[in-house]
Design an enzyme around this catalytic site. Structure first.
Site, PDB file in Angstrom:
ATOM      1  N   ASP A  20      51.020  39.899  30.690  1.00 26.10           N
ATOM      2  CA  ASP A  20      51.956  40.028  31.816  1.00 26.10           C
ATOM      3  C   ASP A  20      53.347  39.653  31.327  1.00 26.10           C
ATOM      4  O   ASP A  20      53.580  38.506  30.921  1.00 26.10           O
ATOM      5  CB  ASP A  20      51.551  39.098  32.964  1.00 26.10           C
ATOM      6  N   GLY A  46      45.244  40.103  33.439  1.00 31.19           N
ATOM      7  CA  GLY A  46      44.157  41.088  33.531  1.00 31.19           C
ATOM      8  C   GLY A  46      42.988  40.418  34.231  1.00 31.19           C
ATOM      9  O   GLY A  46      42.693  39.244  33.970  1.00 31.19           O
ATOM     10  N   LYS A  47      42.327  41.162  35.120  1.00 25.60           N
ATOM     11  CA  LYS A  47      41.280  40.520  35.932  1.00 25.60           C
ATOM     12  C   LYS A  47      40.110  40.029  35.093  1.00 25.60           C
ATOM     13  O   LYS A  47      39.526  38.988  35.382  1.00 25.60           O
ATOM     14  CB  LYS A  47      40.787  41.498  36.999  1.00 25.60           C
ATOM     15  N   GLY A  48      39.752  40.780  34.037  1.00 26.43           N
ATOM     16  CA  GLY A  48      38.646  40.355  33.190  1.00 26.43           C
ATOM     17  C   GLY A  48      39.005  39.076  32.451  1.00 26.43           C
ATOM     18  O   GLY A  48      38.245  38.090  32.461  1.00 26.43           O
ATOM     19  N   ASN A  50      41.293  36.927  33.226  1.00 28.41           N
ATOM     20  CA  ASN A  50      41.442  35.832  34.187  1.00 28.41           C
ATOM     21  C   ASN A  50      40.084  35.227  34.554  1.00 28.41           C
ATOM     22  O   ASN A  50      39.919  34.003  34.559  1.00 28.41           O
ATOM     23  CB  ASN A  50      42.099  36.336  35.477  1.00 28.41           C
ATOM     24  N   GLU A 146      39.574  47.451  36.565  1.00 29.70           N
ATOM     25  CA  GLU A 146      40.752  47.732  35.726  1.00 29.70           C
ATOM     26  C   GLU A 146      40.349  48.357  34.388  1.00 29.70           C
ATOM     27  O   GLU A 146      41.140  48.365  33.449  1.00 29.70           O
ATOM     28  CB  GLU A 146      41.575  46.452  35.510  1.00 29.70           C
ATOM     29  N   ASN A 189      38.373  41.302  48.873  1.00 23.46           N
ATOM     30  CA  ASN A 189      39.306  40.651  49.794  1.00 23.46           C
ATOM     31  C   ASN A 189      39.573  41.629  50.942  1.00 23.46           C
ATOM     32  O   ASN A 189      39.022  42.736  50.983  1.00 23.46           O
ATOM     33  CB  ASN A 189      40.578  40.180  49.078  1.00 23.46           C
ATOM     34  N   GLN A 227      41.265  31.116  55.003  1.00 19.50           N
ATOM     35  CA  GLN A 227      40.080  31.003  55.867  1.00 19.50           C
ATOM     36  C   GLN A 227      38.779  30.883  55.069  1.00 19.50           C
ATOM     37  O   GLN A 227      37.712  30.707  55.654  1.00 19.50           O
ATOM     38  CB  GLN A 227      39.967  32.211  56.798  1.00 19.50           C
ATOM     39  N   ASP A 257      40.350  35.972  41.427  1.00 10.76           N
ATOM     40  CA  ASP A 257      39.664  35.953  40.124  1.00 10.76           C
ATOM     41  C   ASP A 257      38.971  34.603  39.909  1.00 10.76           C
ATOM     42  O   ASP A 257      37.842  34.541  39.415  1.00 10.76           O
ATOM     43  CB  ASP A 257      40.662  36.199  38.990  1.00 10.76           C
TER      44      ASP A 257
HETATM   45  P1  ADP Z   1      42.741  37.564  46.555  1.00 12.28           P
HETATM   46  O1  ADP Z   1      43.400  36.598  45.605  1.00 12.28           O
HETATM   47  O2  ADP Z   1      41.844  38.540  45.874  1.00 12.28           O
HETATM   48  O3  ADP Z   1      43.697  38.219  47.515  1.00 12.28           O
HETATM   49  P2  ADP Z   1      41.978  35.679  48.652  1.00 12.28           P
HETATM   50  O4  ADP Z   1      43.408  35.589  49.037  1.00 12.28           O
HETATM   51  O5  ADP Z   1      40.997  35.990  49.724  1.00 12.28           O
HETATM   52  O6  ADP Z   1      41.720  36.714  47.451  1.00 12.28           O
HETATM   53  O7  ADP Z   1      41.611  34.272  47.977  1.00 12.28           O
HETATM   54  C1  ADP Z   1      40.414  34.033  47.288  1.00 12.28           C
HETATM   55  C2  ADP Z   1      39.947  32.626  47.591  1.00 12.28           C
HETATM   56  O8  ADP Z   1      40.957  31.684  47.209  1.00 12.28           O
HETATM   57  C3  ADP Z   1      39.689  32.358  49.059  1.00 12.28           C
HETATM   58  O9  ADP Z   1      38.365  32.705  49.412  1.00 12.28           O
HETATM   59  C4  ADP Z   1      39.952  30.866  49.166  1.00 12.28           C
HETATM   60  O10 ADP Z   1      38.849  30.122  48.722  1.00 12.28           O
HETATM   61  C5  ADP Z   1      41.061  30.642  48.167  1.00 12.28           C
HETATM   62  N1  ADP Z   1      42.378  30.685  48.825  1.00 12.28           N
HETATM   63  C6  ADP Z   1      43.287  31.693  48.789  1.00 12.28           C
HETATM   64  N2  ADP Z   1      44.389  31.391  49.511  1.00 12.28           N
HETATM   65  C7  ADP Z   1      44.188  30.145  50.017  1.00 12.28           C
HETATM   66  C8  ADP Z   1      44.942  29.255  50.829  1.00 12.28           C
HETATM   67  N3  ADP Z   1      46.152  29.589  51.289  1.00 12.28           N
HETATM   68  N4  ADP Z   1      44.407  28.042  51.141  1.00 12.28           N
HETATM   69  C9  ADP Z   1      43.183  27.699  50.680  1.00 12.28           C
HETATM   70  N5  ADP Z   1      42.420  28.478  49.908  1.00 12.28           N
HETATM   71  C10 ADP Z   1      42.898  29.687  49.577  1.00 12.28           C
END
Ligand code: ADP
Length: 306
Positions: A20, A46-48, A50, A146, A189, A227, A257
């Protein structure tokens, strides 16, 4: 007993490794415009890559199957993987320049990114077939999108009865039924869920999980940022919400990741899906409290409960 040069791995990650290249700018350039920016920062990504680093940092016996170029970025990525404790004997070198992401970030945090998949796009089904011993040695295999889709399909086909496939469809793309059928779980997600389900998505995580389960995976995990996550298992029919710890989020890069790597590792240790997700939300939450992707991933000690 079959002789295998590899010891048993808790997790084999098959996926991308990128450099990156980040430049901070006052304003992101418009068409035809040149802007001056900060010094260049180069981060392994890279997701892998990471996921492999996230798992190894937690203490998982982890191997990475990926492809990098025979260049300085490739060497940097290999070094950072080894420094985290990842077994890199499965990382192939050459065929194209290392994948890079060119990232400009403005003061509000908005970014513009150009990705050159490079060597990631040259990880072939043949490379997967040639890595038989790595697959035989793995309890869980984790893959993302990816790398070429036919390579992902080859990975899905390489699963033996005792091995579990964790798939994060990122960036989202339509998946063949044969791949979906072996996912256990499919980890998405909100964006990925909506993108895969399209118009019929519905509006709640329950609806997404139910619809995704119908498409074939044995289980589905929907990550929900602050959440936490929703776990849905077709074997038990149970839908369980796993809350995330409340933390002060400073940078959510790589949270998914870190979550997926932690989940996959714990599944490899024989934990139930809900139990593994309860650990993974703590790892994801810890990762958002620090800047960067790989730099933000916690050790097991840092997420050990009270
Ligand atoms: P992505 O990074 O793929 O968008 P998420 O945002 O759903 O995925 O985040 C993945 C995980 O990281 C969540 O299930 C949660 O455990 C944690 N996480 C992400 N954002 C927060 C936050 N603001 N507060 C607490 N935990 C978080």
């Amino acid at each position: 007993m079959h002789e295998n040069e590899y010891d048993r791995y808790e997790l084999l990650v098959v996926g991308s490794a990128n450099a990156d290249l980040v430049i901070e700018v006052e304003r992101r350039p418009a068409a035809g415009e040149t802007v001056l920016g900060s010094d260049l920062a180069v981060h392994p990504g890279g997701k892998g890559g990471n996921q492999a680093v996230a798992a190894a940092r937690l203490g998982a016996r982890t191997a990475l199957l990926a492809r990098v170029g025979d260049d300085a970025h490739g060497r940097l990525l290999l070094e950072s993987q080894r420094a985290a404790g990842v077994d890199t004997r499965g990382v192939l070198v050459g065929g194209a320049p290392t994948g890079v992401a060119l990232i400009t970030v403005d003061p509000s945090g908005d970014n513009s990114i150009v990705v050159s998949p490079g060597a990631n796009g040259r990880l072939t089904p043949e490379d997967i077939r040639a890595a038989g011993p790595l697959f035989e040695a793995a309890r869980v295999v984790s893959v993302q999108l990816e790398i070429p889709l036919d390579t992902v399909a080859e990975v899905a086909g390489a699963m033996s009865p005792g091995t579990r496939l964790v798939l994060n469809p990122s960036p989202p793309a339509p998946l063949p039924d044969s791949v979906l059928a072996v996912c256990d779980p499919l980890v998405v997600n909100e964006h990925e869920a909506r993108s895969i389900l399209g118009e019929a998505a519905g509006s709640t995580a329950q609806e997404w999980a139910r619809a995704l389960l119908t498409s074939g995976p044995r289980s589905v995990v929907v990550t929900l940022g602050a959440q936490g996550a929703l776990v849905a298992d077709s074997r038990t029919g149970a839908f369980v919400t796993v809350p995330s710890p409340e933390v002060e989020a400073v940078d959510t890069t790589g949270a998914g990741d870190a979550f997926t790597a932690a989940l996959a590792w714990r599944l490899g240790q024989g934990e139930e899906l809900t139990e593994a997700a309860a650990f993974a939300v703590r790892v994801g939450a810890a990762a958002v409290t620090r800047h960067g992707a790989q730099a933000s991933f916690p050790t097991a000690e840092e997420v050990s409960g009270p």
